[in-house]
Design a protein around this motif. Structure first.
Motif, PDB file in Angstrom:
ATOM      1  N   LYS A 117       0.733  -1.252  -0.035  1.00  0.00           N
ATOM      2  CA  LYS A 117       0.067   0.020   0.213  1.00  0.00           C
ATOM      3  C   LYS A 117       0.953   1.198   0.235  1.00  0.00           C
ATOM      4  O   LYS A 117       1.887   1.223   0.578  1.00  0.00           O
ATOM      5  N   GLN A 163      -1.863  -1.152  -4.019  1.00  0.00           N
ATOM      6  CA  GLN A 163      -3.251  -0.111  -3.447  1.00  0.00           C
ATOM      7  C   GLN A 163      -2.808   1.297  -3.263  1.00  0.00           C
ATOM      8  O   GLN A 163      -1.616   1.226  -2.467  1.00  0.00           O
ATOM      9  N   THR A 184      -3.526   5.310  -2.302  1.00  0.00           N
ATOM     10  CA  THR A 184      -4.430   6.341  -1.862  1.00  0.00           C
ATOM     11  C   THR A 184      -3.564   7.576  -2.169  1.00  0.00           C
ATOM     12  O   THR A 184      -2.335   7.924  -1.825  1.00  0.00           O
ATOM     13  N   ASP A 226     -10.213   6.238 -11.234  1.00  0.00           N
ATOM     14  CA  ASP A 226     -11.566   5.277 -10.739  1.00  0.00           C
ATOM     15  C   ASP A 226     -10.658   3.785 -10.115  1.00  0.00           C
ATOM     16  O   ASP A 226     -11.183   2.976  -9.534  1.00  0.00           O
ATOM     17  N   LYS A 227      -9.336   4.126 -10.023  1.00  0.00           N
ATOM     18  CA  LYS A 227      -8.512   3.019  -9.412  1.00  0.00           C
ATOM     19  C   LYS A 227      -7.842   3.220  -8.091  1.00  0.00           C
ATOM     20  O   LYS A 227      -7.172   2.423  -7.516  1.00  0.00           O
ATOM     21  N   ILE A 228      -8.205   4.460  -7.450  1.00  0.00           N
ATOM     22  CA  ILE A 228      -7.435   4.724  -6.447  1.00  0.00           C
ATOM     23  C   ILE A 228      -8.281   5.317  -5.360  1.00  0.00           C
ATOM     24  O   ILE A 228      -9.559   5.653  -5.630  1.00  0.00           O
ATOM     25  N   ASP A 229      -7.829   5.418  -4.282  1.00  0.00           N
ATOM     26  CA  ASP A 229      -8.748   6.077  -2.895  1.00  0.00           C
ATOM     27  C   ASP A 229      -8.032   7.476  -2.802  1.00  0.00           C
ATOM     28  O   ASP A 229      -6.925   7.839  -2.871  1.00  0.00           O
ATOM     29  N   LEU A 230      -9.037   8.515  -2.443  1.00  0.00           N
ATOM     30  CA  LEU A 230      -8.430   9.907  -2.036  1.00  0.00           C
ATOM     31  C   LEU A 230      -8.915  10.105  -0.641  1.00  0.00           C
ATOM     32  O   LEU A 230     -10.153   9.991  -0.281  1.00  0.00           O
ATOM     33  N   ILE A 231      -8.177  10.769   0.065  1.00  0.00           N
ATOM     34  CA  ILE A 231      -8.432  11.246   1.422  1.00  0.00           C
ATOM     35  C   ILE A 231      -8.215  12.626   1.378  1.00  0.00           C
ATOM     36  O   ILE A 231      -7.043  13.191   1.248  1.00  0.00           O
ATOM     37  N   LYS A 264      -5.883   5.871   8.328  1.00  0.00           N
ATOM     38  CA  LYS A 264      -6.788   5.326   7.407  1.00  0.00           C
ATOM     39  C   LYS A 264      -6.288   4.335   6.303  1.00  0.00           C
ATOM     40  O   LYS A 264      -6.544   3.336   5.916  1.00  0.00           O
ATOM     41  N   SER A 265      -5.087   4.701   5.813  1.00  0.00           N
ATOM     42  CA  SER A 265      -4.561   4.149   4.473  1.00  0.00           C
ATOM     43  C   SER A 265      -3.515   2.962   4.761  1.00  0.00           C
ATOM     44  O   SER A 265      -3.212   2.063   4.164  1.00  0.00           O
TER      45      SER A 265
END
Ligand code: NAP
Ligand code: G4F
Length: 325
Positions: free
Chosen positions: A5, A29, A31, A52-57, A73-74
């Motif tokens: 990650k 993965q 973020t 569309d393949k990632i998470d954003l914080i 969180k990540s």
């Protein structure tokens, strides 16, 4: 094996987009820390096909609590600190903001990692701007620094903070001293992209001149897509360290312009206008990197020539300008 990650600050910038693509291709993965803005900053992530393949914080380098929350969180194995006020020109107009984000922001991140999880591997985006008034003809990891802008001074603080956290707390914190690197995703305020966009406009009859500042300074320019691979390689080493990442060739702004104009059959001298507005209070006249250590230890070498890079940027800007109404 568990999926690795990564957390990236500055994910919406040029390097953020290329690094995200590289890490996703390696199975990470990913973020991203997303600083609050009133307008859309996600265009690069869309362009490179990763949004569309990632998470954003949500978070900001100026707010250490948001960094701690993002780390919690990540739960990353690796953090890449690419976030910065990165435009040298603006750093004289906004020196305090530059220091808060580019200098203290890096320290906030190191401190957040020290508190949340010291085993996280950290990449700090250091820069050849730290060499500034150069003390050696070819700059290596051993060359003394002499920054020439509030940006360079801020990056030097971040660089030494990274070394200090490595030495004080045994953290795996590495610093990449990257020379200028460009791409079709480069911000329009930087000279290469200003030139390729301007040349495309002149070629398509939408402008007649290109106004520039000091075109006698020289830069060691590479392709951002090559350079993010060096960042990743640094965090795969057993020991953290500092590395110069460069091509080993330097070119004047004037000659870089010629490459762009000639690509579309135009003469640079007929269109360039020198405008004192774009001169800087203190200039970095020459940058030329010695990437021998990166080659020996990381097995990294720049692959894209300046000509190929400028042609790639010209193709993208000819297409973009052509699409405009
Ligand atoms: P860039 O395109 O200017 O991207 C900078 C990123 O930092 C953007 O995502 C920006 O977000 C983010 N950011 C700005 N202020 C922030 C804040 N307060 N909190 C969190 N994020 C913030 O820069 P780049 O060319 O990709 O460069 C990446 C890093 O490498 C930078 O640190 C730069 O200084 C350094 N560097 C670059 C080069 C080069 O030639 N490109 C060479 C050496 C070092 P927004 O999109 O929301 O503004
Ligand atoms: O493209 P630049 O704005 O890049 P600069 O100042 O070298 O900084 C970039 O590279 C650094 C690495 O060395 C990064 F750390 C930093 O974040 C950034 O990515 O300017 C390059 C040269 C300068 O000598 C400038 O004076 O181009 C000269 N120049 C001449 N006319 C111009 C212009 N620069 C800009 N931006 N705009 C002009 O009209």
């Amino acid at each position: 094996m568990n999926q690795r990650k990564a957390l990236i600050t500055g994910i919406t910038g040029q390097d953020g987009a290329y690094l995200t693509k590289l890490l996703l291709d390696k199975g990470y993965q990913v973020t991203g820390l997303l600083a609050r803005r009133s307008s859309d900053t996600l265009w690069r992530l869309r362009w490179i096909g990763v949004l569309d393949k990632i998470d954003l914080i949500d978070g900001d380098l100026a707010d250490v609590t948001s960094l701690m929350r993002a780390l919690e969180k990540s739960q990353p194995n690796e953090v890449y600190n690419l976030g910065a006020q990165s435009f040298v020109g603006s750093s004289w107009d906004q020196p305090l903001l530059t220091a808060q984000v580019t200098a203290l922001g890096a320290l906030h991140l190191l401190e957040a990692a020290r508190i949340v999880d010291r085993s996280i591997r950290i990449y700090q985006a250091s820069t050849s701007e730290m060499f500034g008034l150069i003390q050696e003809d070819r700059q290596s990891e051993a060359t003394p620094f002499h920054p020439r802008s509030p940006y360079g001074v801020s990056k030097l603080f971040a660089h030494w903070s990274t070394i200090n956290y490595r030495e004080s707390f045994g953290m795996h914190a590495s610093s990449g001293i990257l020379f200028n690197h460009e791409s079709p995703l480069r911000g329009i305020e930087f000279v290469t992209r200003k030139v390729t966009d301007g040349v495309a406009r002149i070629k398509q009859g939408k402008a007649t001149e290109l106004r520039l500042g000091n075109i006698d300074s020289t830069r060691d320019w590479g392709f951002a897509g090559d350079y993010v691979d060096a960042m990743w390689r640094m965090l795969q080493q057993d020991e953290p360290d500092d590395y110069v990442v460069a091509t080993g060739r330097t070119t004047t702004i004037r000659d870089m312009c010629k490459i762009a104009f000639e690509y579309v059959g135009l003469e640079a001298d007929k269109h360039i206008v020198i405008d004192p507005k774009f001169f800087r209070p203190a200039e970095v006249e020459v940058l030329l990197g010695n990437p021998a250590k990166a080659k020996a230890k990381l097995g990294w070498e720049a692959e894209t020539s300046l000509e190929d890079l400028i042609h790639m940027m010209m193709d993208a800007d000819m297409e973009r300008v052509g699409r405009e109404a």
